[in-house]
Design an enzyme around this catalytic site. Sequence first.
Site, short mmCIF file in Angstrom:
data_model
loop_
_atom_site.label_atom_id
_atom_site.label_comp_id
_atom_site.label_asym_id
_atom_site.label_seq_id
_atom_site.Cartn_x
_atom_site.Cartn_y
_atom_site.Cartn_z
CD GLU A 115 21.14 -44.92 -5.24
OE1 GLU A 115 20.17 -45.04 -4.58
OE2 GLU A 115 21.64 -45.78 -6.30
CE LYS B 233 25.40 -40.48 2.91
NZ LYS B 233 24.21 -40.14 3.98
CG ASP C 272 19.95 -36.27 6.30
OD1 ASP C 272 20.55 -37.38 6.52
OD2 ASP C 272 20.25 -35.26 6.61
CE1 TYR D 65 20.37 -48.71 0.48
CE2 TYR D 65 19.21 -46.81 1.31
CZ TYR D 65 20.00 -47.96 1.70
OH TYR D 65 20.41 -48.14 2.93
CE LYS E 53 27.40 -36.85 4.73
NZ LYS E 53 27.30 -37.26 6.06
CB CYS F 75 5.96 -1.06 17.34
SG CYS F 75 6.69 -1.19 15.69
CB CYS G 86 5.85 3.08 14.99
SG CYS G 86 4.55 1.97 15.48
CB CYS H 207 3.52 -3.20 15.02
SG CYS H 207 3.35 -1.61 14.91
CB CYS I 132 4.43 0.99 11.83
SG CYS I 132 5.70 0.03 12.19
#
Length: 701
Positions: free
Chosen positions: A119, A121, A123, A230, A319, A413, A416, A431, A437
């Site tokens: 299955e 794991k 987190d 689980y 892991k 910017c 430009c 910008c 630009c």
Amino acid sequence: MPKQNTVSRTKFERYQELIETLNRWSKAYYVDDEPLVPDAEYDRLYQELEALERENPEFADPASPTRRVGDAPLSAFAPVTHRFPLMSIGDIFEDSELTDFNRRMLEAEGVGAVEYCAEPKLDGLAVSLIYEDGLLVQAATRGDGKTGENVTANARTIKAIPLKLHGNYPKLLDVRGEVFMPRDGFEAWNKKARDLGGKVFVNPRNAAAGSLRQLNPKITAQRPLTFNAYYIGYAEGAELPPTQYERLQYLKSLGIPVNPLVEVVKGEDGLRNYYKGMGEKRQSLNYDIDGVVLKVNSIAVQERLGFTAKVPRWAVAYKFPPEEMITRLLQVEFQVGRTGAVTPVARLNPVYVGGVTVSNATLHNEDEIRRLGVKIGDYVIVRRAGDVIPQIAGVVLEKRDGHELDIAFPQTCPECGSAIERLEGESVARCTGGLICPAQLREGIRHFVSRDAMDIEGFGDRIVEELVGSKKVSSVADLYALTESDLASLTLDTGGLEKKPRLLGVATARKLLKNIENSKHVPLNRFVYALGIRDVGQSTALTLAHRYHSLSELMAATEGELMELNDIGKICAEHIVDFFKEPHNQDVISRLTARPEELLFGAGVEVFSIAEDFAAAPKPLAGKTYVLTGTLSSMSRSEAKSYLQALGATAAGSVSKKTTAVIAGEAAGSKLTKAQDLGIEILSEDDFTAMLREYGLLKES
């Protein structure tokens, strides 16, 4: 402390230093909900500590984190003694360790190939749920494995945790599982927190832990938490199935959610293939996994093997490469996108994260820089979990030496020189140069020629950069005025160390011109998407094309009209109206759609309506009802819904006996389970896209 020579004393000092560091990090994570380092860094020091203790058994400090599973419970929560210890599982990181584990299990079972229950794991945060006569009476965190924290009031707010069991439940049941936060919920929560100036979580695991351990259950109720079981710790008053997999299916029958990716595999090859498969799926899942859990399937063998002082002998967690690592921020550059958005990009000392080497990471915007408090020269936590572009999740303040420099967000910017503005209520700075630009022009052209827009093949990044840099193209309309000479004379680098220039050449130029010519017959939805209007993606463009019979009719639409359509709100409607009011945009559209005899350099692009076809065409899925669940990798949920509606189907939000089929993406949840229980047809994402191609709504790959 025993008498030691200088070398062993140095080792003992390192031993004590590791204990102090790991305990401090553990408190920051479990008690303060403020992790200081990535899990991979904790694991690295933990393994070093374990090695020192194996080599030096006289180093026996009762404060060592190896002598407990987690951290002490918060005093604000009532302590709960687990009737059956809530153990953690030993980690392995190498293929050779997997081979060793399987060999030990073979010796224990005495068979040719061991059957395992495998299955993902998850987190999150491990919890124990106690049910008496089918009712939830207690929820507790793992704590130190023997004593946890009573979080019953908070657990009751998690919709995935049933308050009452269904079916043939035992008189007393202890269910072990993981509380976690899905990625979409995590991102939505952090976005809301950034907008409101609230607490932003480092990662989904920290978010789950912090949310479940709130003193006020009303706060927990606001957090997007879920749960997967689980293991069964113990049960009274029922005969349980003889295998781990069957017991999980039994829990599922009681109404307790179980991860849908649980499988029974056989032998070492089965273990290795499952690990590889989950690694490939990892980025597409809607929740974080940091490996796979592999358990001997036979409960009888589990009971015979038993436990060490800390972990079961019959299970391991294999892991994945870490998705968070520490590296140094070397510099910050500012990139300008298609809509003028100025994005800070961190240049990093390269580090291996999530299976790839990362040297760049996004910092999102100016607010994010301030929130993180990050500086040039800082050691930072780099995260790559489900993100195409890695991001900086935090700063390791302990490593600062005073030489770090503040990050200055530019006022003009970098491409430009135009002013940068940030509108009230927006987090993104932009910008103001528009198509003068070069960066905005380059990104606009890349979007315009992309497969889902005008679908003009052959215009790679280097060709686009050269066209803009040589000023041969100053708007997307100029693409249709290019000549064979314009393209053939483009000078491109060949790459490599020498970077010798070469001409594009006549043959390639002719191919590009042919592709440009072939793009001149295009449906309204793809043309509108190609224009790059803010907030108008493929799904919204399709909605507009179904409503409006011509481009001119759409250009005359009011905000009120647009807001009557599905999936179009006030901001999106404003962007559409403002785009078509802009004289420059009107000029570009005129040049694209006018014929050469009508306008000098007119491209003659024919934009045809699909509204009549949509209204008149037979609807092959009329009267049918589909339900979407999970995450689709090739399109958004709203796009999939639009496609179903275009075919005459109803896209419902829940499963019932009237449901025709369920379209299940990655991490499909309770809707998939209900559909399976009702015997309803299940379509994978591949099945769904194949159906859309069959009806002509998607191009063949």
